[in-house]
Design a protein around this motif. Structure first.
Motif, short mmCIF file in Angstrom:
data_model
loop_
_atom_site.label_atom_id
_atom_site.label_comp_id
_atom_site.label_asym_id
_atom_site.label_seq_id
_atom_site.Cartn_x
_atom_site.Cartn_y
_atom_site.Cartn_z
N THR A 193 0.84 -1.18 0.00
CA THR A 193 0.00 0.00 0.00
C THR A 193 0.89 1.25 0.00
N TYR A 194 0.43 2.27 -0.66
CA TYR A 194 1.24 3.48 -0.91
C TYR A 194 2.47 3.16 -1.76
N GLU A 195 2.41 2.02 -2.46
CA GLU A 195 3.40 1.67 -3.49
C GLU A 195 4.84 1.56 -2.98
N TYR B 183 8.26 6.62 -0.05
CA TYR B 183 8.76 7.35 1.12
C TYR B 183 8.06 8.71 1.16
N PHE B 184 7.54 9.05 2.33
CA PHE B 184 6.86 10.33 2.55
C PHE B 184 7.58 11.10 3.67
N TRP B 185 6.95 12.17 4.14
CA TRP B 185 7.45 12.91 5.31
C TRP B 185 7.34 12.06 6.58
N ASP B 186 6.64 10.94 6.48
CA ASP B 186 6.49 10.02 7.61
C ASP B 186 7.84 9.75 8.26
N THR B 187 8.85 9.54 7.39
CA THR B 187 10.19 9.21 7.89
C THR B 187 10.74 10.34 8.76
N ASP C 78 -2.93 18.56 6.64
CA ASP C 78 -4.34 18.16 6.53
C ASP C 78 -4.73 18.07 5.06
N GLU C 79 -4.84 16.86 4.55
CA GLU C 79 -5.14 16.69 3.13
C GLU C 79 -6.62 16.88 2.82
N TYR C 80 -7.41 17.23 3.81
CA TYR C 80 -8.83 17.53 3.55
C TYR C 80 -9.06 19.02 3.29
N ILE D 26 -11.01 17.97 9.15
CA ILE D 26 -9.57 17.78 9.11
C ILE D 26 -9.23 16.31 9.08
N LYS D 27 -8.32 15.94 8.17
CA LYS D 27 -7.92 14.53 8.08
C LYS D 27 -6.97 14.17 9.21
N GLN D 28 -6.03 15.07 9.49
CA GLN D 28 -5.02 14.76 10.51
C GLN D 28 -4.47 16.05 11.10
N ALA D 29 -3.88 15.92 12.28
CA ALA D 29 -3.38 17.09 13.00
C ALA D 29 -2.57 18.00 12.09
C1 BGC Z 1 -1.42 10.95 5.04
C2 BGC Z 1 -0.04 11.49 4.78
C3 BGC Z 1 0.97 10.37 4.89
C4 BGC Z 1 0.60 9.24 3.95
C5 BGC Z 1 1.52 8.05 4.06
C6 BGC Z 1 -1.70 9.81 4.08
O1 BGC Z 1 -2.93 9.25 4.37
O2 BGC Z 1 -2.39 11.93 4.87
O3 BGC Z 1 0.26 12.50 5.71
O4 BGC Z 1 2.23 10.84 4.57
O5 BGC Z 1 -0.70 8.81 4.27
O6 BGC Z 1 1.52 7.52 5.35
#
Ligand code: BGC
Length: 802
Positions: free
Chosen positions: A371-373, A376-380, A506-508, A618-621
C-alpha cells in the motif's frame, strides 16, 4: 490482544505477552491480518508472515526496499509540471515456501486435523516460530517445527529451519523447498492508497544457475531497468535415508527431499536465502554471483550463527530503545500489559523497517505490504526520525544522507514547478515526484521544512557537525532558496512574507494561502539556514567555501532568508484567540462529524474531494502538529484554545493523527483525551483499529507511539537541543521507563506518580530540566526527584517564563 469490532477473536487465541505475539490456534478469519503481524524484515528485505506451505494466503509478499517498477502516469487532462513517472515497489520471487507431503498427502492447514498449533513472533530472538502437530488421515502424528528469520546483521540474508518428525510410525515424507515466481501485486482499484497492478510482466527472468541443493535466479524489471539476484541453498540433517532432486527453469525451482522417515527420527532442513538488487549498475549475472557468495558464507556459518547474531543485535536494540510501562490496579495492569506488547511490537516493526535501510528511505508500510506503493513520505522525517535519532542515530544518519542523495532530483523538480532552489518529492522511491494528485501531493511543500526540521533535531541531539556542514548545509541552502522564491512580501499584509497555494498536513483542505503549519515550519527552515550558513561563514571558512562552490551561494542570500523568516505571516484570529489553519479555513461550513455514519469514514473513500474541501473538517493534526513540533512558539493558553477548536473537527482518517493529538492533550492537561488517543495510536495495528492492517502496518503511527510515551507521558521537550521533562503519567500507568542517547551520552529516565529518576548510564555529564528545575547529572550518577503538584508546577512554569 487483537480486537476488531467485526472479528473480535477470542483473547485466548491471542494472549497478551510482553515480548511475543502469539497465536494459539489456526484462525482463518485473521489470516490476512496475521500476515502483517507476523512479518519479518530488516529494512532491506521484508517477508510477510505467510505460512511456509504457501497456502492459505491473502498476499504472499516478499519486498526489497526501493526495488520498483516505473510506469508513465496517464492523466485524463494534463497540465504543465505534473509528475510524469509512477513508481511501484514490487513483490519479488518468493523463497519462503516449503511444502510437505506425508504418505503423499499434502499438509494443508484449513483441512488438517491439528493436535497442537502455535505461532510466535519473538521480539527478543527476532524469529517467527511455528509448531504444529498434524494427525494425517491415516493416523500418523506429524510434528512440524519451523523457525524463520530475516537477518538484522546480514542485510541480504534470511533463513528457515524446518523440522519434521513423525512420532508414531514409519512413512515416506516429501519436503519440497521452492523458489516461486513473484506473485502479482496486491492492487486495489477502488482505494487510491493501494498499489498498482500491472498488465505486463514486470520481472523478467534473464539468468539462472543451479546445482545440487542450490538455485539462483537473476531478473531485470521491464521498464525501470532494476536488477535482482535471489537464491536459496539447503542443508539437511537426518538419520533417515533420503534422496534429493532439484529442478529449476529460471522462473522457479524446487529442491525436493524424499525421506523414508522412521518414527521419532526428525528430518531437519535448513534453507538459506539471499537477495541482492541494483538500480541497474550490476547485471543479473553479477547479482547471481553475489548471491552465490552470500550463500557460501551463510551455509558455512550455519543457522545457529544467524540466530546468535540476531539475538545480540536485538539485545543491543532493546537496551537503547525499550520503553517499559506498568499499570498498578488489576484492570490497569491488563490494559498496560496490552499497551506494553503493542508498543514493543511497534518499535520492533520500526527496526524491521529501517535497520538496514542503507541508501533507501522507509516506505509508509515498512516492508510489510505494498500500500502506498512502497513510497517514502514525510512520515520518515517527522514520525520516525525522532525515535531513531534518540535510540539508533546510525540509522537516522543513513536516512538523512539518503534524503541528501535526492537533492539533484529535488533541484530539477523545483525547476519543473518554476521555482528556485530544491523541492523534495512528496512521495517517491527514486527521488522523482510520484504523486499524481498535485493538490494533496506536490502542493505539500512543507516536506522541505520537515526534512530540515529532522536534520536540525538530529544535529542537536547527536552533535554531528560533519553531517550538518556537508550534506545538511547544501540542503539548507536549496530549501531556503525555494521558500524565498515561493513566498512574497505582501503589501496587503503590511509587508509580511506570505506563502500561497500550498497544502498543509491536513489533506482535507488543499491548495490554500498561508497554511499556518507551512509558514511556521518554513520560518524555522529559513532561520536555521541563515544561522547555520552564517556560522559556517564566520567560523568554518573551509566548509563555507565548499558550500559556495557546490551551491553558487551569494552572500546576500543569507540576509534575504533572515528577512523573509522575520517577516513571516503567521495567521492568528484575535477574537477566538486561535491560529486559523489557513487564510480561509474559518470561513467554511463545519462538517457534522457526529452525525456522519461510522461506515462513511475515511471520508476520502466516500466523498468527492470538493465536498470535503469546502468544509471545516480535518484529516489529521495540522495546527495541532505545529504546536507539538514548534511548541515553544505557542503559549499554553493558545495551545489549549487551538486544541479545543481543532480537535472536534479532526476525523483521524489518517493514522498520523492520534499520536499527535495525544501529546498535545497531555500537555494541556486533558489526560482523558491523552489516554484515549494514546491507546488508539498504540493499538492501531495490533488491534486493527483502522481495519486495514492486512495491507501492512502504519509505520509513521508506530513512530508516533514512541513520541506519545516520551513527549506525551514523560513530557519531554528538546527545544534548541535542551532537554526538559514535565511528566504527566496517566492514572492507568504507575511506571514509565526509557532511555535516550543524547549527545553521545546514555540517559535512563523513569517516572512514577511520586518521583522522577534520572541516571546517566554513560557520558561525561548532562544538564536537563525537571519540571522547571535545573538538574546536573554526573557520570554514572542517579538522581531521584519528587514530582511537584499542579500548583507548584504553575509557579515553576511562571518563573521559567520570566
Ligand atoms: C497521510 C499522509 C501520509 C501518507 C503516508 C496519508 O494518508 O495523509 O500525511 O504521509 O498517508 O503515510
Amino acid at each position: 490482544m487483537i480486537r476488531h469490532e467485526t472479528l473480535n477473536p477470542p483473547p485466548h487465541i491471542y494472549p497478551v505477552n510482553e515480548w511475543k505475539i502469539i497465536e494459539t490456534a489456526f484462525y482463518p478469519r485473521f489470516l490476512a491480518q496475521t500476515e502483517t503481524l507476523f512479518a519479518l524484515g530488516n529494512g532491506y528485505l521484508g517477508m510477510r508472515g505467510n505460512y511456509e506451505e504457501g497456502r492459505p494466503c491473502f498476499q504472499n509478499g516478499t519486498f526489497i526496499n526501493g526495488f520498483h517498477e516505473t510506469w508513465p502516469i496517464v492523466y485524463g487532462e494534463k497540465a504543465f509540471g505534473f509528475a510524469r513517472t509512477g513508481q511501484t515497489m514490487l513483490n519479488v520471487p518468493d523463497t519462503k515456501t516449503i511444502r510437505l507431503y506425508v504418505d503423499d498427502e499434502p499438509f494443508f492447514l484449513p483441512t488438517a486435523s491439528l493436535q497442537l498449533y502455535e505461532r510466535v513472533l519473538d521480539m527478543q530472538s527476532g524469529t517467527l516460530d511455528f509448531e504444529v502437530l498434524w494427525e494425517t488421515p491415516s493416523g500418523k502424528q506429524v510434528l512440524i517445527e519451523s523457525r524463520r528469520l530475516v537477518s538484522l546483521e546480514q542485510r541480504h540474508v534470511a533463513a528457515i529451519s524446518y523440522q519434521v518428525t513423525v512420532l508414531n510410525g514409519d512413512v515416506p515424507l516429501v519436503i519440497s523447498s521452492e523458489i516461486r515466481e513473484a506473485p502479482p501485486n496486491q492492487a486495489g482499484m477502488e482505494d487510491p492508497r493501494q498499489a498498482r497492478g500491472f498488465a505486463h510482466q514486470v520481472l523478467i527472468p534473464v539468468h539462472h544457475q543451479s546445482n545440487e541443493q542450490r538455485m539462483v535466479l537473476g531478473h531485470r524489471t521491464a521498464t525501470s531497468g532494476m536488477t535482482l539476484g535471489c537464491g536459496v541453498d539447503h542443508r539437511i540433517e537426518t538419520e533417515n535415508p533420503y534422496a534429493v532432486d532439484m529442478s529449476c527453469d529460471g522462473k522457479q525451482g524446487r529442491v525436493v527431499f524424499s525421506v523414508e522417515a522412521r518414527a521419532g527420527r526428525p528430518v531437519q532442513i535448513f534453507k538459506f536465502i539471499t537477495y541482492h538488487s541494483s538500480r541497474g549498475g550490476a547485471t543479473p549475472q553479477e547479482l547471481c554471483e553475489r548471491s552465490e557468495r552470500t550463500l557460501d558464507r551463510t551455509l558455512t556459518a550455519g543457522f545457529d550463527h544467524l540466530l546468535k547474531q540476531q539475538r545480540v543485535f536485538l539485545e543491543e536494540f532493546w537496551r537503547k530503545a525499550d520503553v517499559q510501562i506498568e499499570g498498578d490496579a488489576e484492570q490497569a495492569q491488563r490494559q498496560a500489559g496490552e499497551m506494553q506488547q503493542a508498543l514493543r511490537w511497534n518499535l520492533f516493526q520500526i527496526l524491521q523497517a529501517s535497520a538496514r535501510a542503507e541508501g533507501t528511505g522507509i516506505p509508509a508500510k515498512g516492508l510489510t505490504g505494498q500500500t502506498y506503493e512502497g513510497h517514502y513520505f514525510w512520515d520518515t522525517e517527522i514520525y520516525l526520525l525522532p525515535f531513531l535519532t534518540y535510540t539508533e542515530p546510525r540509522i537516522a544518519r543513513n536516512l538523512l544522507r539518503f534524503r541528501h542523495s535526492m537533492l539533484d532530483r529535488a533541484r530539477e523538480r523545483a525547476r519543473e514547478v518554476n521555482q528556485k532552489g530544491a523541492l523534495f518529492p512528496w512521495r517517491t522511491i527514486n527521488g522523482e515526484e510520484a504523486s499524481a494528485y498535485y493538490a494533496a501531493g506536490t502542493a505539500q511543500y512543507h516536506i522541505n521544512a520537515d526534512i530540515i526540521y529532522a536534520l536540525r533535531k538530529y544535529v542537536e541531539v547527536t552533535d554531528d557537525k560533519a553531517l550538518l556542514f556537508n550534506e545538511g548545509a547544501e540542503m539548507l541552502v536549496e530549501t531556503a532558496r525555494l521558500w524565498l522564491d515561493l513566498g512574497f512580501f505582501s503589501d496587503r499584509q503590511g509587508g509580511k512574507f506570505c506563502i500561497h497555494s500550498v497544502t498543509g498536513p491536513d489533506e482535507y483542505t488543499t491548495v490554500v494561502n498561508n497554511n499556518a503549519f507551512t509558514n511556521l515550519m518554513a520560518r524555522e527552515n529559513l532561520w536555521y539556514a541563515a544561522t547555520t550558513v552564517g556560522t559556517m561563514k564566520d567560523q568554518h571558512p573551509e566548509h563555507y567555501a565548499t558550500l559556495v562552490h557546490k551551491t553558487g551561494l551569494e552572500e546576500g542570500e543569507i540576509a534575504d532568508w533572515q528577512r523573509a523568516a522575520d517577516a513571516m505571516f503567521i495567521p492568528y484570529e484575535e477574537e477566538l484567540g486561535i491560529h486559523p489553519q489557513d487564510d480561509n479555513f474559518l470561513d467554511s461550513e463545519i462538517w457534522d462529524i457526529k452525525n456522519t455514519p461510522r461506515d462513511k469514514f475515511p471520508l476520502l473513500l466516500y466523498h468527492h474531494p470538493l465536498v470535503i474541501y469546502r468544509h471545516q473538517v480535518i484529516k489529521q493534526a495540522d495546527v495541532v502538529l505545529a504546536m507539538f513540533l514548534l511548541g515553544d512558539e505557542f503559549s499554553r493558553e493558545q495551545k489549549k484554545r487551538n486544541f479545543d477548536y481543532y480537535d472536534p473537527l479532526t476525523t483521524g482518517d489518517s493514522s498520523l493523527s492520534a499520536c499527535i493529538q495525544s501529546i498535545i492533550a497531555a500537555e494541556i492537561g486533558n489526560s482523558g483525551e491523552a489516554v484515549r488517543y494514546a491507546r488508539y495510536a498504540v493499538l492501531m495495528d495490533l488491534a486493527d483499529i483502522g481495519g486495514n492492517v492486512r495491507d501492512g502496518c502504519h509505520i509513521a503511527s508506530m513512530g508516533g507511539t514512541w513520541m506519545v510515551a516520551v513527549y506525551g507521558f514523560a513530557g519531554m521537550r528538546d527545544y534548541g537541543g535542551r532537554l526538559s521533562f514535565d511528566p504527566r503519567l496517566p492514572r492507568m500507568l504507575c511506571r514509565l521507563r526509557f532511555c535516550l542517547i543524547f549527545q553521545g551520552q546514555d540517559l535512563e529516565v523513569e517516572f512514577t506518580h511520586q518521583q522522577a529518576r534520572y541516571r546517566l548510564r554513560e557520558g561525561q555529564g548532562l544538564t536537563l530540566s525537571h519540571q522547571g528545575q535545573r538538574v546536573e547529572l554526573k557520570p554514572d550518577e542517579e538522581i531521584a526527584l519528587p514530582l511537584a503538584g499542579e500548583s507548584q508546577l504553575c509557579a515553576a512554569r511562571k518563573k521559567e517564563r520570566q
